[in-house]
Design a protein around this motif. Structure first.
Motif, mmCIF file in Angstrom:
data_model
loop_
_atom_site.group_PDB
_atom_site.id
_atom_site.type_symbol
_atom_site.label_atom_id
_atom_site.label_comp_id
_atom_site.label_asym_id
_atom_site.label_seq_id
_atom_site.Cartn_x
_atom_site.Cartn_y
_atom_site.Cartn_z
ATOM 1 N N TRP A 42 0.805 -1.216 0.000
ATOM 2 C CA TRP A 42 0.000 0.000 0.000
ATOM 3 C C TRP A 42 0.840 1.269 0.000
ATOM 4 O O TRP A 42 0.328 2.363 0.223
ATOM 5 C CB TRP A 42 -0.954 0.005 1.202
ATOM 6 N N ASP A 43 2.128 1.114 -0.212
ATOM 7 C CA ASP A 43 3.049 2.265 -0.288
ATOM 8 C C ASP A 43 2.968 3.147 0.956
ATOM 9 O O ASP A 43 3.102 4.380 0.864
ATOM 10 C CB ASP A 43 2.749 3.114 -1.542
ATOM 11 N N GLU A 44 2.749 2.524 2.112
ATOM 12 C CA GLU A 44 2.737 3.295 3.350
ATOM 13 C C GLU A 44 4.176 3.555 3.787
ATOM 14 O O GLU A 44 5.072 2.747 3.552
ATOM 15 C CB GLU A 44 1.962 2.543 4.435
ATOM 16 N N PRO A 45 4.430 4.698 4.437
ATOM 17 C CA PRO A 45 5.809 5.079 4.782
ATOM 18 C C PRO A 45 6.432 4.171 5.835
ATOM 19 O O PRO A 45 5.762 3.728 6.763
ATOM 20 C CB PRO A 45 5.647 6.514 5.315
#
Length: 293
Positions: free
Chosen positions: A114-117
């Motif tokens: 989910w391309d979360e940091p």
């Protein structure tokens, strides 16, 4: 402050819900009929409770229905396994596996898909949480020796509840497909669980009707209804909290709080006195959750 109090109430209710699960296990056992009977009635009552919470409004989209079925089946699997764990061990250990899985795997999944940091502090928190689970399951002698089977069941609960959280979050953040509200999604999940378990119970009844008839329905229906109501109110409080508190605050508080309160509930209600390793494991898990704040 009022929203923090709601989250506190939600975690207390979760501990009560887990306690009702333990009471059910003691009265009905962990046979396939008992497990699927519990989940059939729980799914139906949960759908009814949230139908009322949702203003007597039923919602449906194809995508939400598919995700609800996936979440219901996964939830059902960890619930069946969880009843076996509650019969063989302490409620504190079950809660540790359950709640930490529901928090840890969505974070890892978010990083990967989910391309979360990435966060150094949250990664430290994950390490502490996993360390707490491992610590709480280290045997301290012959009288406390845990079988490999029990630990495997715990790992399955950890993974399956993590998958439930992933399915739930995936539904909430979906933008390509039309989805229902959070309450509507829980209604669909409850109905899916009820239908699936009812079919299995029908099969079990045809195969061995005595196993189904042997269930003490008059005593267990109230327990399951109470579980559905208390679990529903707890989730409602979490929804209100989610609308007014950051997710990075809400979920660590729910995870850490439910672990502590469930450990205390097991000690007070079922005389499951935690040993030093369980307390250390609980402390590590709670400390780990605060790294998510």
């Amino acid at each position: 402050m009022q929203y923090y109090l709601l989250v506190l109430a939600a975690t207390l209710l979760l501990a009560v819900d887990f306690s009702l699960n333990k009471v059910y296990q003691k009265r009905a056992g962990v046979s396939p009929a008992a497990s699927f009977g519990f989940n059939a009635i729980l799914g139906l009552f949960t759908a009814i409770v949230f139908f009322v919470i949702n203003g007597f409004r039923f919602e449906f989209t194809t995508f939400s229905a598919i995700m609800a079925v996936a979440m219901a089946v996964t939830n059902l699997l960890y619930s069946v396994i969880g009843l076996k764990m509650l019969s063989a061990g302490k409620m504190a250990i079950y809660t540790l596996f359950l709640m930490t899985g529901g928090m840890t795997l969505p974070y890892i999944w978010g990083l990967l898909f989910w391309d979360e940091p990435f966060s150094v502090l949250r990664t430290i928190g994950i390490i502490l949480i996993l360390g707490g689970v491992v610590c709480s399951n280290i045997s301290g002698g012959k009288s406390e020796k845990k079988s490999n089977k029990y630990v495997i069941l715990g790992v399955l609960v950890f993974v399956l509840n993590g998958c439930v959280s992933i399915f739930s979050k995936a539904h909430q953040i979906e933008e390509k497909f039309v989805t229902v509200s959070s309450q509507g999604f829980i209604i669909l999940s409850g109905l899916a669980k009820f239908i699936f378990c009812a079919v299995v119970l029908l099969f079990l009844f045809k195969k061995d009707e005595n196993s189904v008839k042997a269930l003490p329905f008059k005593r267990i229906v109230l327990i399951i209804a109470g579980s559905a109501l208390i679990g529903g109110v707890s989730y409602l409080f979490q929804l209100v909290g989610a609308e007014n508190l950051p997710a990075t605050v809400l979920y660590p508080l729910v995870t850490g709080g439910s672990i502590v309160f469930s450990t205390l509930a097991g000690w007070i209600l079922f005389r499951e006195k935690p040993n030093a390793r369980i307390w250390i494991g609980v402390a590590l898990c709670v400390a780990g959750t605060f790294f998510f704040l």
